[in-house]
Write a protein that holds these residues in place. Structure first.
Motif, mmCIF file in Angstrom:
data_model
loop_
_atom_site.group_PDB
_atom_site.id
_atom_site.type_symbol
_atom_site.label_atom_id
_atom_site.label_comp_id
_atom_site.label_asym_id
_atom_site.label_seq_id
_atom_site.Cartn_x
_atom_site.Cartn_y
_atom_site.Cartn_z
ATOM 1 N N THR A 265 0.884 -1.240 0.150
ATOM 2 C CA THR A 265 0.108 -0.053 0.123
ATOM 3 C C THR A 265 1.003 1.191 -0.018
ATOM 4 O OG1 THR A 265 -0.058 -0.014 2.540
ATOM 5 C CG2 THR A 265 -2.014 -1.160 1.442
ATOM 6 N N CYS A 266 0.478 2.069 -0.741
ATOM 7 C CA CYS A 266 1.343 3.450 -0.843
ATOM 8 C C CYS A 266 0.251 4.468 -1.492
ATOM 9 C CB CYS A 266 2.359 3.323 -1.723
ATOM 10 S SG CYS A 266 2.125 2.498 -3.352
ATOM 11 N N THR A 267 1.004 5.841 -1.502
ATOM 12 C CA THR A 267 0.120 6.584 -2.254
ATOM 13 C C THR A 267 0.790 7.009 -3.671
ATOM 14 O OG1 THR A 267 -0.127 8.025 -0.147
ATOM 15 C CG2 THR A 267 -0.603 9.080 -2.295
ATOM 16 N N VAL A 268 -0.241 6.951 -4.423
ATOM 17 C CA VAL A 268 0.446 7.128 -5.975
ATOM 18 C C VAL A 268 -0.334 8.074 -6.748
ATOM 19 C CG1 VAL A 268 0.767 5.845 -8.325
ATOM 20 C CG2 VAL A 268 0.853 4.516 -6.241
ATOM 21 N N ASN A 269 0.309 9.143 -7.115
ATOM 22 C CA ASN A 269 -0.391 10.319 -7.542
ATOM 23 C C ASN A 269 -1.437 10.901 -7.074
ATOM 24 O OD1 ASN A 269 1.648 10.196 -9.855
ATOM 25 N ND2 ASN A 269 0.197 8.801 -10.945
ATOM 26 N N GLY A 270 -1.310 10.955 -5.723
ATOM 27 C CA GLY A 270 -2.063 11.425 -4.537
ATOM 28 C C GLY A 270 -3.074 10.852 -4.138
ATOM 29 N N SER A 271 -3.102 9.406 -4.502
ATOM 30 C CA SER A 271 -4.219 8.615 -4.424
ATOM 31 C C SER A 271 -3.982 7.322 -3.557
ATOM 32 C CB SER A 271 -4.904 8.177 -5.550
ATOM 33 O OG SER A 271 -5.659 9.018 -6.214
ATOM 34 N N PRO A 272 -4.502 6.966 -2.472
ATOM 35 C CA PRO A 272 -3.988 5.623 -1.593
ATOM 36 C C PRO A 272 -4.549 4.572 -2.344
ATOM 37 C CG PRO A 272 -5.584 7.198 -0.185
ATOM 38 C CD PRO A 272 -5.554 7.840 -1.773
ATOM 39 N N THR A 273 -3.212 3.741 -2.497
ATOM 40 C CA THR A 273 -3.393 2.788 -3.761
ATOM 41 C C THR A 273 -2.756 1.295 -3.025
ATOM 42 O OG1 THR A 273 -2.952 4.393 -5.390
ATOM 43 C CG2 THR A 273 -2.495 2.065 -5.876
ATOM 44 N N ALA A 274 -3.456 0.387 -3.493
ATOM 45 C CA ALA A 274 -2.961 -0.999 -3.108
ATOM 46 C C ALA A 274 -2.556 -1.900 -4.080
ATOM 47 C CB ALA A 274 -3.931 -1.655 -1.921
ATOM 48 N N ALA A 275 -1.441 -2.628 -4.226
ATOM 49 C CA ALA A 275 -1.305 -3.657 -5.140
ATOM 50 C C ALA A 275 -1.191 -5.137 -4.290
ATOM 51 C CB ALA A 275 0.025 -3.404 -5.936
ATOM 52 N N LEU B 135 9.903 9.342 -5.331
ATOM 53 C CA LEU B 135 9.759 8.519 -4.398
ATOM 54 C C LEU B 135 9.848 9.462 -3.081
ATOM 55 C CD1 LEU B 135 9.031 5.670 -3.046
ATOM 56 C CD2 LEU B 135 11.574 5.253 -2.929
ATOM 57 N N ASP B 136 8.683 9.691 -2.348
ATOM 58 C CA ASP B 136 8.881 10.712 -1.365
ATOM 59 C C ASP B 136 9.537 12.061 -1.876
ATOM 60 O OD1 ASP B 136 7.572 9.011 0.504
ATOM 61 O OD2 ASP B 136 9.365 8.248 1.455
ATOM 62 N N GLY B 137 9.071 12.402 -3.176
ATOM 63 C CA GLY B 137 9.755 13.686 -3.641
ATOM 64 C C GLY B 137 11.159 13.681 -4.121
ATOM 65 N N VAL B 138 11.853 12.615 -4.054
ATOM 66 C CA VAL B 138 13.120 12.276 -4.685
ATOM 67 C C VAL B 138 13.150 11.417 -5.867
ATOM 68 C CG1 VAL B 138 15.316 11.541 -4.320
ATOM 69 C CG2 VAL B 138 14.183 12.438 -2.260
ATOM 70 N N VAL B 139 13.790 12.111 -7.203
ATOM 71 C CA VAL B 139 13.375 11.143 -8.049
ATOM 72 C C VAL B 139 14.344 9.882 -8.047
ATOM 73 C CG1 VAL B 139 12.940 13.295 -9.868
ATOM 74 C CG2 VAL B 139 15.352 12.490 -9.218
ATOM 75 N N VAL B 140 13.904 8.833 -8.635
ATOM 76 C CA VAL B 140 14.632 7.417 -8.249
ATOM 77 C C VAL B 140 14.181 6.846 -9.887
ATOM 78 C CG1 VAL B 140 14.377 7.261 -5.974
ATOM 79 C CG2 VAL B 140 12.696 6.236 -7.499
ATOM 80 N N CYS B 141 15.071 5.608 -10.058
ATOM 81 C CA CYS B 141 14.858 4.824 -11.056
ATOM 82 C C CYS B 141 13.739 3.560 -10.453
ATOM 83 C CB CYS B 141 15.994 4.250 -11.617
ATOM 84 S SG CYS B 141 17.025 5.298 -12.551
ATOM 85 N N LEU C 131 14.921 0.122 -10.018
ATOM 86 C CA LEU C 131 15.747 -0.309 -9.027
ATOM 87 C C LEU C 131 15.265 -0.329 -7.584
ATOM 88 C CD1 LEU C 131 19.275 1.461 -9.912
ATOM 89 C CD2 LEU C 131 18.413 -0.685 -10.741
ATOM 90 N N VAL C 132 14.032 0.174 -7.578
ATOM 91 C CA VAL C 132 13.144 0.054 -6.154
ATOM 92 C C VAL C 132 12.498 -1.255 -6.186
ATOM 93 C CG1 VAL C 132 11.544 1.160 -4.692
ATOM 94 C CG2 VAL C 132 13.133 2.675 -6.388
ATOM 95 N N ALA C 133 12.690 -1.965 -4.867
ATOM 96 C CA ALA C 133 11.913 -2.952 -4.673
ATOM 97 C C ALA C 133 10.632 -2.778 -4.260
ATOM 98 C CB ALA C 133 12.768 -3.841 -3.460
ATOM 99 N N ALA C 134 9.524 -3.693 -4.792
ATOM 100 C CA ALA C 134 8.120 -3.187 -4.575
ATOM 101 C C ALA C 134 8.029 -2.850 -3.068
ATOM 102 C CB ALA C 134 7.312 -4.219 -5.197
ATOM 103 N N GLY C 135 8.555 -3.930 -2.316
ATOM 104 C CA GLY C 135 8.424 -3.488 -0.797
ATOM 105 C C GLY C 135 8.800 -2.346 -0.268
ATOM 106 N N GLY D 198 3.910 2.085 2.034
ATOM 107 C CA GLY D 198 3.587 3.523 2.914
ATOM 108 C C GLY D 198 4.348 4.702 2.307
ATOM 109 N N ARG D 199 4.900 4.658 1.199
ATOM 110 C CA ARG D 199 5.703 5.936 0.442
ATOM 111 C C ARG D 199 4.728 6.585 -0.519
ATOM 112 N NH1 ARG D 199 11.261 4.045 0.825
ATOM 113 N NH2 ARG D 199 11.879 6.178 0.149
ATOM 114 N N ASP D 200 5.145 7.674 -0.710
ATOM 115 C CA ASP D 200 4.566 8.754 -1.620
ATOM 116 C C ASP D 200 5.537 8.787 -3.127
ATOM 117 O OD1 ASP D 200 2.413 10.643 -2.146
ATOM 118 O OD2 ASP D 200 3.946 11.807 -2.524
ATOM 119 N N ILE D 201 4.462 8.197 -4.114
ATOM 120 C CA ILE D 201 5.135 7.955 -5.405
ATOM 121 C C ILE D 201 4.144 8.829 -6.397
ATOM 122 C CG2 ILE D 201 5.439 6.397 -7.323
ATOM 123 C CD1 ILE D 201 5.101 4.294 -4.683
ATOM 124 N N VAL D 202 4.959 9.580 -7.176
ATOM 125 C CA VAL D 202 4.365 10.327 -8.397
ATOM 126 C C VAL D 202 5.072 10.119 -9.669
ATOM 127 C CG1 VAL D 202 4.261 12.632 -9.254
ATOM 128 C CG2 VAL D 202 3.862 12.339 -6.979
#
Ligand code: FES
Ligand code: FES
Length: 163
Positions: free
Chosen positions: A4-14, A52-58, A61-65, A69-73
């Motif tokens: 579960t995380c926030t994606v583009n401003g919406s609470p989201t679960a995969a 990812l939490d306001g920082v650009v990442v590839c 390279l980020v494991a789904a886990g 709880g993070r914020d993704i845009v």
């Protein structure tokens, strides 16, 4: 597992996420957000760049886990609904949307740069986009687009003007 995380401003679960999956896979294949592209899956090309939490990442390279709880845009969330972000409009107007594969990552990286440095020097633009490969080598129009977005933000060029 469930992520579960926030994606583009919406609470989201995969659901049914395998521990070895990347955030990129979850975004594209489980959450229906194909904007972030999968080109190298090795952190080399920047096509999968997201915040990812306001920082650009590839995202490849980020494991789904790690997204729990993070914020993704993603590039889909850079603009505001149907309204393009300044950098998206500038890419269109400057002719910097050249293949569509590198562009999403470039948009996110350029958006991040202009948030941090509203009036970047060319060297700063080049450094900020150094991790984003353009395979067609059309870097000049990409630089033009970032310069245009920056100038518009500063009020130097009207929206719709090409600079
Ligand atoms: S696909 Fe992630 S850096 Fe290339
Ligand atoms: S913009 Fe994609 S290869 Fe140049």
């Amino acid at each position: 597992m469930r992520v579960t995380c926030t994606v583009n401003g919406s609470p989201t679960a995969a659901d049914d996420v395998w521990e070895g999956e990347s955030l990129l896979f979850v975004l594209r294949e489980r959450l229906g957000l194909p904007g972030s592209k999968n080109a190298c899956e090795q952190g080399e090309c920047g096509s999968c760049t997201v915040y990812l939490d306001g920082v650009v990442v590839c995202a490849c390279l980020v494991a789904a886990g790690q997204a729990q709880g993070r914020d993704i845009v993603t590039v889909e969330g850079v603009g505001d609904g149907d309204t393009l972000a300044a950098v998206q409009r500038a890419f269109l107007d400057a002719g910097a949307v050249q293949c569509g594969f590198c562009t999403p990552g470039l948009i996110v990286a350029a958006d991040d740069l202009l948030r941090r440095v509203p009036r970047p020097a060319d060297a700063e633009i080049r450094e900020a986009l150094a991790g984003n490969l353009c395979r067609c080598t059309g870097y000049e129009t990409i630089l033009d687009a970032v310069r245009l977005a920056s100038a518009r933000q500063a009020g130097g060029v009207p929206d719709g003007g090409a600079g």
